[in-house]
Write an enzyme that holds these catalytic residues in place. Structure first.
Site, short mmCIF file in Angstrom:
data_model
loop_
_atom_site.label_atom_id
_atom_site.label_comp_id
_atom_site.label_asym_id
_atom_site.label_seq_id
_atom_site.Cartn_x
_atom_site.Cartn_y
_atom_site.Cartn_z
N ALA A 149 0.83 -1.21 0.00
CA ALA A 149 0.00 0.00 0.00
C ALA A 149 0.87 1.26 0.00
O ALA A 149 0.59 2.22 -0.74
CB ALA A 149 -0.94 0.00 1.20
N TYR A 150 1.90 1.25 0.81
CA TYR A 150 2.78 2.40 0.91
C TYR A 150 3.50 2.65 -0.41
O TYR A 150 3.53 3.78 -0.92
CB TYR A 150 3.79 2.17 2.03
CG TYR A 150 4.70 3.35 2.31
CD1 TYR A 150 4.20 4.52 2.86
CD2 TYR A 150 6.07 3.27 2.04
CE1 TYR A 150 5.03 5.59 3.13
CE2 TYR A 150 6.91 4.33 2.31
CZ TYR A 150 6.39 5.50 2.85
OH TYR A 150 7.23 6.55 3.12
N ALA A 151 4.06 1.59 -0.99
CA ALA A 151 4.79 1.73 -2.26
C ALA A 151 3.85 2.19 -3.37
O ALA A 151 4.22 3.02 -4.21
CB ALA A 151 5.46 0.42 -2.64
N SER A 153 1.19 4.02 -3.05
CA SER A 153 0.88 5.44 -2.86
C SER A 153 2.04 6.32 -3.29
O SER A 153 1.84 7.38 -3.89
CB SER A 153 0.52 5.72 -1.38
OG SER A 153 1.65 5.67 -0.54
#
Length: 242
Positions: A149-151, A153
């Site tokens: 999810a972080y990557a 975003s």
């Protein structure tokens, strides 16, 4: 004329170091925070004691009304803004198969919408000769499990950064992103076993984790003398990836 900088997410970790570094560079700094007023006030107190000028402002980076008010306040207090640094972000970790969709939505709101909203105001208001600096991550290339999810975003941040740089044609405003690797901040250490931290420490040829000041140094360069670096994602990770 003294240059004026806004640093979002400046109450902790890399954001704090960036705010303090830009103040040392002689800039007036608006320390944005979301919830940690005590930490933000401490940063301003330290900058003022060192002879600088700074103030705080609380806002939700994803709320366009609040961010517009933040820029209004900077212009009221200091006459304008020259540098905008988007360090605000969240990083819930889980394999894609296990990640709660409400966490995905939170990441999207803060990391993508928040960066977009702040960048939109910055694009409208940053003075000629200024700089917009977004925050990405080296995880988009390192591809560490659990960071989906972080990557994702931050991949969106990369895209908007590169396009905004071209959309600012004729304004003499640079737009870049800084993409740290493993960096010794509370956000990085939270929830990680020591074995993961040890592996990350050994991954870089320099055999250490990055420090917030390593990242702030790159921001300082992009915010000041680096006028011919534009539309770039700068991987700031000690050589973990190129």
């Amino acid at each position: 004329m003294t240059r004026v900088a806004i640093v979002t997410g400046a109450s902790g970790g890399i954001g704090r170091e960036v705010a303090e570094r830009l103040a040392k560079d002689g800039m007036t700094v608006l320390v944005h925070y979301s919830g940690n007023k005590v930490a933000a006030d401490e940063i301003v107190e330290g900058i003022v004691k060192a002879g600088g000028t700074a103030s705080t402002f609380q806002a939700d980076v994803a709320d366009e009304t609040q961010i517009s008010a933040l820029f209004d306040e900077v212009e009221r207090l200091y006459g304008g803004v020259d540098v905008v640094v988007n360090t605000a972000g969240i990083m819930p970790l889980a394999p894609l198969v296990d990640l709660k969709l409400e966490d995905l939505d939170r990441v999207h709101r803060t990391n993508i919408r928040g960066t977009f909203v702040v960048s939109q105001q910055a694009a409208r208001r940053v003075r000629e000769g200024g700089a917009i600096i977004n925050f990405s991550t080296s995880v988009t290339k390192i591809a560490v499990p659990g960071y989906t999810a972080y990557a994702a975003s931050k991949g969106a941040v990369d895209g908007m950064t590169l396009i905004l740089a071209k959309e600012m044609r004729g304004r003499n405003v640079t737009v870049n992103a800084v993409a740290p690797g493993p960096t010794a901040t509370p956000l990085y250490f939270t929830g990680k076993p020591q074995s993961v931290i040890d592996a990350a420490t050994k991954a870089a040829p320099l055999e250490r984790l990055g420090q917030p000041e390593d990242v702030a140094e790159v921001v300082s360069f992009l915010a000041g003398p680096a006028r011919w670096i534009n539309g770039q994602v700068i991987y700031t990770n000690g050589g973990v990836v190129a």
